[in-house]
Design an enzyme around this catalytic site. Structure first.
Site, PDB file in Angstrom:
ATOM      1  N   THR A  50       0.853  -1.200   0.000  1.00 43.90           N
ATOM      2  CA  THR A  50       0.000   0.000   0.000  1.00 43.90           C
ATOM      3  C   THR A  50       0.889   1.251   0.000  1.00 43.90           C
ATOM      4  OG1 THR A  50      -0.116   0.005   2.425  1.00 43.90           O
ATOM      5  CG2 THR A  50      -1.928  -1.071   1.286  1.00 43.90           C
ATOM      6  N   ASP A 110       5.512 -10.958   9.046  1.00 38.70           N
ATOM      7  CA  ASP A 110       6.064  -9.896   9.878  1.00 38.70           C
ATOM      8  C   ASP A 110       7.522  -9.596   9.506  1.00 38.70           C
ATOM      9  OD1 ASP A 110       6.792  -8.119  11.792  1.00 38.70           O
ATOM     10  OD2 ASP A 110       6.586  -9.505  13.485  1.00 38.70           O
ATOM     11  N   ALA A 139       5.003   0.914   7.799  1.00 37.10           N
ATOM     12  CA  ALA A 139       4.288   1.743   8.764  1.00 37.10           C
ATOM     13  C   ALA A 139       3.506   0.782   9.634  1.00 37.10           C
ATOM     14  CB  ALA A 139       3.358   2.725   8.065  1.00 37.10           C
ATOM     15  N   TYR A 234       3.773  15.872  15.738  1.00 41.20           N
ATOM     16  CA  TYR A 234       4.458  15.014  14.762  1.00 41.20           C
ATOM     17  C   TYR A 234       5.977  15.097  14.906  1.00 41.20           C
ATOM     18  CZ  TYR A 234       5.332  11.999  10.908  1.00 41.20           C
ATOM     19  OH  TYR A 234       5.789  10.925  10.176  1.00 41.20           O
TER      20      TYR A 234
HETATM   21  P1  NAD Z   1       0.919   2.333   4.573  1.00 44.72           P
HETATM   22  O1  NAD Z   1       0.145   2.032   5.794  1.00 44.72           O
HETATM   23  O2  NAD Z   1       0.188   2.631   3.325  1.00 44.72           O
HETATM   24  O3  NAD Z   1       1.940   1.127   4.230  1.00 44.72           O
HETATM   25  C1  NAD Z   1       2.527   0.351   5.217  1.00 44.72           C
HETATM   26  C2  NAD Z   1       3.100  -0.931   4.619  1.00 44.72           C
HETATM   27  O4  NAD Z   1       3.793  -1.645   5.669  1.00 44.72           O
HETATM   28  C3  NAD Z   1       2.062  -1.905   4.070  1.00 44.72           C
HETATM   29  O5  NAD Z   1       2.594  -2.537   2.921  1.00 44.72           O
HETATM   30  C4  NAD Z   1       1.928  -2.952   5.188  1.00 44.72           C
HETATM   31  O6  NAD Z   1       1.499  -4.236   4.749  1.00 44.72           O
HETATM   32  C5  NAD Z   1       3.347  -2.993   5.684  1.00 44.72           C
HETATM   33  N1  NAD Z   1       3.510  -3.512   7.043  1.00 44.72           N
HETATM   34  C6  NAD Z   1       3.047  -3.007   8.212  1.00 44.72           C
HETATM   35  N2  NAD Z   1       3.461  -3.758   9.249  1.00 44.72           N
HETATM   36  C7  NAD Z   1       4.228  -4.754   8.731  1.00 44.72           C
HETATM   37  C8  NAD Z   1       4.966  -5.838   9.277  1.00 44.72           C
HETATM   38  N3  NAD Z   1       5.020  -6.054  10.590  1.00 44.72           N
HETATM   39  N4  NAD Z   1       5.622  -6.661   8.426  1.00 44.72           N
HETATM   40  C9  NAD Z   1       5.580  -6.469   7.073  1.00 44.72           C
HETATM   41  N5  NAD Z   1       4.927  -5.443   6.502  1.00 44.72           N
HETATM   42  C10 NAD Z   1       4.257  -4.608   7.319  1.00 44.72           C
HETATM   43  O7  NAD Z   1       1.899   3.523   4.977  1.00 44.72           O
HETATM   44  P2  NAD Z   1       2.585   4.713   4.173  1.00 44.72           P
HETATM   45  O8  NAD Z   1       1.848   5.956   4.503  1.00 44.72           O
HETATM   46  O9  NAD Z   1       2.863   4.353   2.758  1.00 44.72           O
HETATM   47  O10 NAD Z   1       3.955   4.815   5.002  1.00 44.72           O
HETATM   48  C11 NAD Z   1       5.168   4.282   4.563  1.00 44.72           C
HETATM   49  C12 NAD Z   1       6.293   5.154   5.101  1.00 44.72           C
HETATM   50  O11 NAD Z   1       6.165   6.476   4.559  1.00 44.72           O
HETATM   51  C13 NAD Z   1       6.256   5.334   6.629  1.00 44.72           C
HETATM   52  O12 NAD Z   1       7.577   5.348   7.128  1.00 44.72           O
HETATM   53  C14 NAD Z   1       5.629   6.712   6.791  1.00 44.72           C
HETATM   54  O13 NAD Z   1       5.988   7.346   7.994  1.00 44.72           O
HETATM   55  C15 NAD Z   1       6.240   7.421   5.600  1.00 44.72           C
HETATM   56  N6  NAD Z   1       5.549   8.669   5.210  1.00 44.72           N
HETATM   57  C16 NAD Z   1       4.193   8.749   5.140  1.00 44.72           C
HETATM   58  C17 NAD Z   1       3.580   9.956   4.793  1.00 44.72           C
HETATM   59  C18 NAD Z   1       2.084  10.085   4.701  1.00 44.72           C
HETATM   60  O14 NAD Z   1       1.579  11.212   4.716  1.00 44.72           O
HETATM   61  N7  NAD Z   1       1.342   9.006   4.603  1.00 44.72           N
HETATM   62  C19 NAD Z   1       4.364  11.074   4.484  1.00 44.72           C
HETATM   63  C20 NAD Z   1       5.759  10.960   4.525  1.00 44.72           C
HETATM   64  C21 NAD Z   1       6.337   9.741   4.897  1.00 44.72           C
HETATM   65 NA    NA Z   2       4.081   1.635   2.104  1.00 39.97          NA
END
Ligand code: NAD
Ligand code: NA
Length: 395
Positions: A50, A110, A139, A234
């Site tokens: 995702t 995991d 995340a 944050y």
């Molecule tokens: P998301 O929730 O869309 O994606 C998280 C992913 O991690 C998924 O693929 C999920 O299956 C996987 N995951 C979670 N726990 C897991 C585990 N224990 N083992 C294996 N896979 C696992 O999140 P996102 O928003 O795409 O965030 C990804 C990164 O980007 C994070 O570090 C977040 O802080 C950073 N980020 C997010 C934003 C925002 O606004 N959403 C902005 C800047 C940076």
């Molecule tokens: Na992601």
């Protein structure tokens, strides 16, 4: 079955396979016309199902024809119960990649565990030999430490003082003040243990010691900074401490990869609606105002646009510019002075009554439901769909 959204608080308990598929195919279409020169060839994506991780996987596969291994933690479907959205996203991606002759396999489990790391290592050895890029895009609210078995929970709290500001419940549109009490020291440590860089470093250490990282290997993890409005909860809060740790880890990784000229980077990305960010107080109000301003300026981006720019104008551009703290910035448009000044002005006017006009609450909601495959253009939600979708490259 007919699948409808079932929301509880900040989460949606159902997901629509056809809507998720359409989202993935749209992202693939977007990338096809924007190839990456000298892009990656063999890529491991941790958190691949995702958000930014999925966009990174798509950009790798369709921007430079890369073979990808994805690691994620998703719920498979059972009869009458849809899977989590990342399951359907991955099924759609791997199905299309295989049709197009692109290698794509994945591991569901995991990523923090030794077991999943070992399984991933074996798959790299068997199928790819070496990787030249590792995207770290996890995340997660919890982490069980693989050595001690201790389970850590992250929190989203300010440090030192109570934080009070407005937020919006995007389902009802109600804007109201919330107060969040400061965290304990233990909660800081726990949040750093979950969302800091230790696990990223563990992945790199293992893959390096097993000699599966190629010469000039790169790795990137994602961070966020954001405006002064959200700073207390944050960037200067518990999650900010974890991001500080993640950013420091990038330098350690670079140091540890000198022998192969490897590089560890952090990319600071823009605020976007994802499952992770919907749960953070104050952020939904900020995002709904930010979306309005950025769309008016014609500079709004989603995950795929962000990652395309990260690859083509940063990571694989010969002239990679870093900020004063050594980070890649693709939040540059969000953080522009004129954009932030407008958001701040709107913030002061935002109430339940004004928000539908001055903010992009509709855009927020649409993006939220899109995450789960709902409200996607071109999908007939009255039609029966098969919830029992398989992921063709799942190991
Ligand atoms: P998301 O929730 O869309 O994606 C998280 C992913 O991690 C998924 O693929 C999920 O299956 C996987 N995951 C979670 N726990 C897991 C585990 N224990 N083992 C294996 N896979 C696992 O999140 P996102 O928003 O795409 O965030 C990804 C990164 O980007 C994070 O570090 C977040 O802080 C950073 N980020 C997010 C934003 C925002 O606004 N959403 C902005 C800047 C940076
Ligand atoms: Na992601």
């Amino acid at each position: 079955m007919i699948i409808e959204p079932k929301t509880r608080g900040f989460i949606c308990l159902t997901a629509h396979p056809k809507g998720c598929e359409k989202n993935v195919l749209n992202q693939i279409e977007y990338i096809k016309s924007k190839p990456t020169k000298n892009g990656p060839k063999n890529v491991l994506v941790i958190g691949a199902s995702t958000g930014f991780g999925l966009a990174s996987r798509i950009t790798s596969a369709y921007g430079s024809n890369a073979s990808t291994i994805g690691v994620y933690f998703e719920k498979p479907p059972t009869e009458g119960r849809p899977a989590s959205p990342g399951w359907y996203n991955t099924a759609a991606f791997e199905t299309q990649a295989h049709k197009d002759g692109i290698y794509a396999k994945s591991i569901n489990g995991d990523a923090f565990s030794h077991e999943i790391k070992a399984q991933t290592l074996n798959l790299i050895k068997e199928d790819l030999g070496k990787i030249d890029m590792l995207i770290y895009s996890l995340a997660s609210p919890v982490r069980t430490h693989p050595d001690t078995g201790k389970r850590y929970k992250s929190v989203l709290k300010p440090i030192g003082d109570t934080f009070t500001n407005n937020t919006v419940d995007f389902h009802t549109g109600i804007v109201k003040e919330i107060s969040i009490a400061p965290c304990t020291d233990e909660e800081i440590d726990n949040t750093v243990a979950v969302m800091g860089g230790e696990d990223w470093q563990m992945w790199i250490d293992l893959l390096k010691s097993e000699n599966v990282l190629s010469e000039d290997f790169k790795t990137v993890a994602y961070s966020y900074i954001g405006p002064s409005l959200t700073e207390a909860v944050y960037r200067k809060g518990t999650i900010g401490r974890a991001k500080d740790h993640l950013e420091a880890t990038a330098f350690k990784i670079t140091d540890s990869l000198k022998a192969i000229n490897g590089k560890g980077y952090v990319s600071v990305n823009k605020a976007l609606v994802t499952q992770a960010s919907s749960a953070i107080p104050v952020i939904p109000l900020y995002i709904s105002l930010l979306y309005k301003v950025m769309k008016e300026e014609g500079i709004h981006e989603g995950c795929i646009e962000q990652i395309e720019r990260l690859f083509n104008e940063r990571l694989y551009d010969a002239d990679l510019q870093l900020d004063e703290a050594g980070r890649i910035r693709v939040d540059d448009w969000e953080m522009r002075d004129d954009i932030q000044a407008k958001v701040l002005e709107l913030w002061q006017q935002a109430t339940t009554e004004t928000l539908p006009d001055i903010g992009d609450l509709e855009g927020y909601k649409t993006d939220f439901f899109n995450l789960f495959g709902f409200n996607v253009e071109g999908i007939d939600y009255d039609k029966d769909v098969n919830e029992m979708v398989e992921i063709p490259g799942l190991q």
